[in-house]
Motif scaffolding. Structure first.
Motif, PDB file in Angstrom:
ATOM      1  N   GLY A  76       0.818  -1.206   0.000  1.00  0.00           N
ATOM      2  CA  GLY A  76       0.000   0.000   0.000  1.00  0.00           C
ATOM      3  C   GLY A  76       0.853   1.257   0.000  1.00  0.00           C
ATOM      4  N   ILE A  77       1.893   1.273   0.890  1.00  0.00           N
ATOM      5  CA  ILE A  77       2.765   2.447   0.948  1.00  0.00           C
ATOM      6  C   ILE A  77       3.615   2.546  -0.314  1.00  0.00           C
ATOM      7  CG2 ILE A  77       4.678   3.531   2.195  1.00  0.00           C
ATOM      8  CD1 ILE A  77       3.570   2.338   4.754  1.00  0.00           C
ATOM      9  N   LEU A  78       4.060   1.396  -0.830  1.00  0.00           N
ATOM     10  CA  LEU A  78       4.838   1.408  -2.073  1.00  0.00           C
ATOM     11  C   LEU A  78       4.018   1.941  -3.250  1.00  0.00           C
ATOM     12  CD1 LEU A  78       6.917  -1.912  -1.933  1.00  0.00           C
ATOM     13  CD2 LEU A  78       7.801   0.436  -1.947  1.00  0.00           C
ATOM     14  N   SER A  79       2.723   1.533  -3.292  1.00  0.00           N
ATOM     15  CA  SER A  79       1.862   2.031  -4.373  1.00  0.00           C
ATOM     16  C   SER A  79       1.718   3.549  -4.280  1.00  0.00           C
ATOM     17  CB  SER A  79       0.486   1.364  -4.317  1.00  0.00           C
ATOM     18  OG  SER A  79      -0.228   1.744  -3.147  1.00  0.00           O
ATOM     19  N   GLU A  80       1.615   4.032  -3.052  1.00  0.00           N
ATOM     20  CA  GLU A  80       1.531   5.476  -2.858  1.00  0.00           C
ATOM     21  C   GLU A  80       2.863   6.149  -3.198  1.00  0.00           C
ATOM     22  OE1 GLU A  80      -0.988   7.961  -1.533  1.00  0.00           O
ATOM     23  OE2 GLU A  80      -1.745   6.416  -2.865  1.00  0.00           O
ATOM     24  N   ALA A  81       3.983   5.450  -2.931  1.00  0.00           N
ATOM     25  CA  ALA A  81       5.300   6.003  -3.252  1.00  0.00           C
ATOM     26  C   ALA A  81       5.461   6.174  -4.761  1.00  0.00           C
ATOM     27  CB  ALA A  81       6.398   5.099  -2.699  1.00  0.00           C
ATOM     28  N   PHE A  82       5.094   5.113  -5.501  1.00  0.00           N
ATOM     29  CA  PHE A  82       5.178   5.208  -6.963  1.00  0.00           C
ATOM     30  C   PHE A  82       4.198   6.245  -7.515  1.00  0.00           C
ATOM     31  CE2 PHE A  82       6.956   0.810  -6.554  1.00  0.00           C
ATOM     32  CZ  PHE A  82       8.215   1.109  -7.046  1.00  0.00           C
ATOM     33  N   HIS A  83       3.039   6.330  -6.852  1.00  0.00           N
ATOM     34  CA  HIS A  83       2.064   7.338  -7.250  1.00  0.00           C
ATOM     35  C   HIS A  83       2.648   8.743  -7.069  1.00  0.00           C
ATOM     36  CE1 HIS A  83      -2.425   8.720  -7.055  1.00  0.00           C
ATOM     37  NE2 HIS A  83      -1.781   9.180  -8.100  1.00  0.00           N
ATOM     38  N   SER A  84       3.297   8.985  -5.953  1.00  0.00           N
ATOM     39  CA  SER A  84       3.929  10.282  -5.704  1.00  0.00           C
ATOM     40  C   SER A  84       5.105  10.522  -6.653  1.00  0.00           C
ATOM     41  CB  SER A  84       4.418  10.360  -4.251  1.00  0.00           C
ATOM     42  OG  SER A  84       3.327  10.297  -3.358  1.00  0.00           O
ATOM     43  N   GLY A  85       5.837   9.422  -6.965  1.00  0.00           N
ATOM     44  CA  GLY A  85       6.931   9.552  -7.924  1.00  0.00           C
ATOM     45  C   GLY A  85       6.426   9.987  -9.293  1.00  0.00           C
ATOM     46  N   LEU A  86       5.282   9.418  -9.677  1.00  0.00           N
ATOM     47  CA  LEU A  86       4.682   9.833 -10.943  1.00  0.00           C
ATOM     48  C   LEU A  86       4.211  11.281 -10.882  1.00  0.00           C
ATOM     49  CD1 LEU A  86       2.615   6.846 -12.335  1.00  0.00           C
ATOM     50  CD2 LEU A  86       4.584   7.955 -13.325  1.00  0.00           C
ATOM     51  N   ASP A  87       3.766  11.676  -9.678  1.00  0.00           N
ATOM     52  CA  ASP A  87       3.357  13.067  -9.510  1.00  0.00           C
ATOM     53  C   ASP A  87       4.523  14.015  -9.788  1.00  0.00           C
ATOM     54  OD1 ASP A  87       0.802  12.379  -8.912  1.00  0.00           O
ATOM     55  OD2 ASP A  87       1.024  12.545  -6.740  1.00  0.00           O
ATOM     56  N   VAL A  88       5.733  13.585  -9.412  1.00  0.00           N
ATOM     57  CA  VAL A  88       6.911  14.408  -9.692  1.00  0.00           C
ATOM     58  C   VAL A  88       7.102  14.550 -11.199  1.00  0.00           C
ATOM     59  CG1 VAL A  88       9.417  14.610  -9.439  1.00  0.00           C
ATOM     60  CG2 VAL A  88       8.028  13.732  -7.551  1.00  0.00           C
ATOM     61  N   ILE A  89       7.027  13.400 -11.881  1.00  0.00           N
ATOM     62  CA  ILE A  89       7.167  13.435 -13.343  1.00  0.00           C
ATOM     63  C   ILE A  89       6.065  14.283 -13.966  1.00  0.00           C
ATOM     64  CG2 ILE A  89       7.182  12.024 -15.438  1.00  0.00           C
ATOM     65  CD1 ILE A  89       8.267   9.716 -13.719  1.00  0.00           C
ATOM     66  N   ALA A  90       4.826  14.091 -13.451  1.00  0.00           N
ATOM     67  CA  ALA A  90       3.682  14.843 -13.983  1.00  0.00           C
ATOM     68  C   ALA A  90       3.874  16.332 -13.744  1.00  0.00           C
ATOM     69  CB  ALA A  90       2.394  14.362 -13.326  1.00  0.00           C
ATOM     70  N   ALA A  91       4.346  16.694 -12.559  1.00  0.00           N
ATOM     71  CA  ALA A  91       4.545  18.107 -12.247  1.00  0.00           C
ATOM     72  C   ALA A  91       5.645  18.721 -13.121  1.00  0.00           C
ATOM     73  CB  ALA A  91       4.905  18.267 -10.771  1.00  0.00           C
ATOM     74  N   LEU A  92       6.703  17.916 -13.414  1.00  0.00           N
ATOM     75  CA  LEU A  92       7.747  18.394 -14.321  1.00  0.00           C
ATOM     76  C   LEU A  92       7.186  18.634 -15.723  1.00  0.00           C
ATOM     77  CD1 LEU A  92      10.719  16.109 -13.212  1.00  0.00           C
ATOM     78  CD2 LEU A  92      10.602  18.616 -12.993  1.00  0.00           C
ATOM     79  N   MET A  93       6.313  17.723 -16.162  1.00  0.00           N
ATOM     80  CA  MET A  93       5.675  17.892 -17.466  1.00  0.00           C
ATOM     81  C   MET A  93       4.772  19.125 -17.470  1.00  0.00           C
ATOM     82  SD  MET A  93       4.785  13.880 -18.156  1.00  0.00           S
ATOM     83  CE  MET A  93       3.856  14.201 -19.633  1.00  0.00           C
ATOM     84  N   THR A  94       4.082  19.348 -16.357  1.00  0.00           N
ATOM     85  CA  THR A  94       3.224  20.531 -16.238  1.00  0.00           C
ATOM     86  C   THR A  94       4.058  21.801 -16.323  1.00  0.00           C
ATOM     87  OG1 THR A  94       1.653  19.316 -14.859  1.00  0.00           O
ATOM     88  CG2 THR A  94       1.548  21.711 -14.773  1.00  0.00           C
ATOM     89  N   LEU A  95       5.210  21.781 -15.627  1.00  0.00           N
ATOM     90  CA  LEU A  95       6.098  22.943 -15.653  1.00  0.00           C
ATOM     91  C   LEU A  95       6.572  23.221 -17.080  1.00  0.00           C
ATOM     92  CD1 LEU A  95       7.713  25.078 -14.072  1.00  0.00           C
ATOM     93  CD2 LEU A  95       9.537  23.371 -13.843  1.00  0.00           C
ATOM     94  N   TYR A  96       6.930  22.169 -17.786  1.00  0.00           N
ATOM     95  CA  TYR A  96       7.368  22.328 -19.183  1.00  0.00           C
ATOM     96  C   TYR A  96       6.228  22.884 -20.040  1.00  0.00           C
ATOM     97  CZ  TYR A  96       8.677  21.077 -23.942  1.00  0.00           C
ATOM     98  OH  TYR A  96       8.946  21.115 -25.277  1.00  0.00           O
ATOM     99  N   ALA A  97       5.012  22.348 -19.815  1.00  0.00           N
ATOM    100  CA  ALA A  97       3.857  22.795 -20.598  1.00  0.00           C
ATOM    101  C   ALA A  97       3.576  24.274 -20.355  1.00  0.00           C
ATOM    102  CB  ALA A  97       2.623  21.960 -20.249  1.00  0.00           C
ATOM    103  N   ILE A  98       3.640  24.700 -19.101  1.00  0.00           N
ATOM    104  CA  ILE A  98       3.366  26.105 -18.779  1.00  0.00           C
ATOM    105  C   ILE A  98       4.403  27.020 -19.414  1.00  0.00           C
ATOM    106  CG2 ILE A  98       3.292  27.781 -16.888  1.00  0.00           C
ATOM    107  CD1 ILE A  98       2.036  25.553 -15.171  1.00  0.00           C
ATOM    108  N   ARG A  99       5.646  26.585 -19.410  1.00  0.00           N
ATOM    109  CA  ARG A  99       6.700  27.387 -20.040  1.00  0.00           C
ATOM    110  C   ARG A  99       6.505  27.451 -21.555  1.00  0.00           C
ATOM    111  NH1 ARG A  99      11.127  28.774 -17.138  1.00  0.00           N
ATOM    112  NH2 ARG A  99      12.386  28.854 -19.024  1.00  0.00           N
ATOM    113  N   MET A 100       6.006  26.364 -22.136  1.00  0.00           N
ATOM    114  CA  MET A 100       5.769  26.342 -23.581  1.00  0.00           C
ATOM    115  C   MET A 100       4.645  27.287 -23.990  1.00  0.00           C
ATOM    116  SD  MET A 100       7.762  24.500 -25.483  1.00  0.00           S
ATOM    117  CE  MET A 100       6.750  24.138 -26.913  1.00  0.00           C
TER     118      MET A 100
END
Length: 524
Positions: free
Chosen positions: A67-91
């Motif tokens: 359960g905690i690992l699933s949440e860890a990977f979920h949060s890890g994806l959130d990092v990737i998603a947030a980086l993509m969001t940052l790139y999108a906003i700059r674009m």
């Protein structure tokens, strides 16, 4: 005086330019502030997601909790998603260019779609690992105080981030930030489910509860991603916002000058809506009037769809109120070499007589416009003879001019099938140069003679503003008359007034010998 007026106009133009510049600067500053705020929120989200992901991974592996690992990977994806969001906003901060004429707003939607695909991948791994632990592996997770602390801290941080992201996304219409906000809202729910699973393992010694909690987390990820995925695909596929088509159609239907609106296309690009549409206006309208109608349509559309970019294409179409004389003038305007047509007269040719000696009933353009029954009879198959004056370039040779007239008459019969006979009188166009005359003061007796002549006409009750002008040794007289109906003469229409003015004109010319008399008529 001229210099003062010019200076005044220059000041007006400068004021307008300053006002436009200040407005443009204000809009530019607003866009810049919006991008700064979105960038700040996105960067904060990246930092928070990265810290949570690291702590969850450490505790998840140390306690062997899926359960905690699933949440860890979920949060890890959130990092990737947030980086993509940052790139999108700059674009999307980049202005439209020759390559991407609509701008870069859809980068946000592509970023959002990529995040959703990653979420589906994580959900698939959690499903696989959860089912494997439930059916095949007997793994006992180790529950510690840090397991609960990290999950409660995660819920608190996700709650704060979700509120900030949602508020910013709604404020600026950012789908990428909305996707991030949805992730963190989902994280709160999934973290709560993981905590419930941890309590079941700790209190009731049910080791598989942790795996079941992980499966529920995966299901929640898929469920919440589907809605956002559908909205993202709608934007990428240029689906019109719900109800927008009807709102636009209702806004422009019945608008003065618009016969019909059609081929309405609407699509969303970031926070902006693009609307392309066609409107039909009578082809007898001037270019200026058609442009004003299109401008009023744009304003109406922006009224129902704020922050929209509207492009209106004007189709010139035949209207129900269009007369035969309108069509004749349209054909003349489209014929190269013809400057103008005037003095248009129509005659009905009786079906029984087709010879040149046939008796023709004369019908003026005014009769056709005012008598709808006659116009309908003509459309049902009456045969007409039209005769008119055609103004042409004075430098044309006779053979060329005759060829132009032949082409004009042929086209006229195609457009107006009711015309059997066409008689055209060729003449040169009016001079583009206006002669400047000299106004001279006339004697009182001469002015009184003009005034008496005008007042002798039945229906004229006053004569004033008499002027005598000499142009190229010719005498021109101008005057104004007031007219009213009398028991002997009824004056109700423009035609009545014109007939009376012509009588005044002829009598004054006869008594004075003037070459030209211009009569202005006014009602009493």
């Amino acid at each position: 005086m001229v210099e003062q007026n010019d200076d005044h106009n220059d000041h007006d133009h400068q004021d307008e330019h300053k006002e436009f510049s200040s407005t443009s600067s204000f809009i530019a500053n607003r866009h810049q502030d919006a991008h700064k705020e979105k960038l700040g929120v996105a960067i904060t989200s990246i930092v928070a997601s990265a810290c949570l992901a690291i702590f969850k991974i450490v505790i998840g592996f140390s306690t062997n909790s899926l359960g905690i690992l699933s949440e860890a990977f979920h949060s890890g994806l959130d990092v990737i998603a947030a980086l993509m969001t940052l790139y999108a906003i700059r674009m999307i901060m980049r202005p439209p260019d020759l390559k991407y004429t609509y701008g870069y707003a859809k980068v946000e939607n592509i970023s959002s779609l990529s995040e959703i695909i990653l979420l589906f991948a994580v959900a698939g791994w959690i499903f696989y690992e959860g089912i494997d632990r439930i059916l095949f592996k007997g793994i006992q997770p180790e529950i510690t105080l840090f397991s609960f602390i990290i999950m409660f801290v995660s819920i608190g941080i996700d709650f704060g981030r979700s509120r900030v992201l949602y508020r910013t996304a709604r404020k600026y219409g950012s789908q990428a930030l909305e996707a991030d906000a949805l992730h963190f809202k989902t994280d709160m729910i999934t973290s709560s489910i993981v905590i419930v699973g941890l309590f079941l393992v700790l209190l009731f010694h049910i080791p598989k509860a942790d795996a079941y909690a992980a499966l529920i987390v995966a299901g929640m990820i898929i469920y919440t991603s589907l809605g956002l995925g559908r909205r993202t695909l709608d934007v990428l596929l240029d689906k019109a916002p719900k109800g927008a088509y009807q709102r636009v159609l209702e806004a422009v239907s019945g608008l003065d000058g618009v016969e019909r609106a059609h081929d309405i296309r609407i699509r969303k690009m970031g926070s902006e809506t693009f609307v392309d549409m066609h409107i039909e206006v009578p082809r007898t309208s001037t270019h200026d009037k058609a442009h004003k109608v299109a401008t009023s349509v744009e304003e109406k559309v922006r009224g129902v769809l704020p922050a929209s970019d509207v492009l209106v294409h004007v189709d010139a179409t035949e209207s129900a109120s269009e007369t035969i004389t309108d069509r004749i003038r349209l054909v003349a305007a489209e014929t190269e070499g013809i400057k103008n047509v005037h003095s248009i007269y129509l005659s009905k040719i009786t079906p029984a007589s087709r010879s040149p000696e046939s008796v023709k009933e004369r019908v003026t353009s005014t009769d056709l416009k005012n008598n709808l029954s006659d116009l309908h009879e003509i459309k049902r198959g009456s045969i007409l003879h039209v005769y008119l004056d055609v103004q042409m370039d004075r430098d044309l040779d006779l053979k060329t001019a005759h060829g132009i007239i032949d082409s004009f008459e042929k086209r006229l019969k195609e457009v107006v099938p009711e015309l059997r006979d066409i008689t055209t009188h060729m003449e040169t166009e009016s001079s583009e140069y206006v002669s400047i005359g000299t106004e001279k003061k006339a004697t009182i007796s001469y002015l009184e003679r003009i005034r008496s002549a005008a007042l002798s006409i039945d229906g004229v009750v006053d004569c004033k503003d008499i002027g005598v002008v000499y142009v190229n040794d010719e005498q021109h007289i101008t005057l104004s008359i007031k007219i009213k109906s009398t028991p002997e003469k009824t004056i109700n229409t423009i035609e009545d007034a014109h007939r009376l003015a012509t009588n005044v004109q002829n009598l004054v010319m006869k008594q004075t010998g003037a070459s030209r008399v211009i009569v202005h008529t006014e009602p009493d």
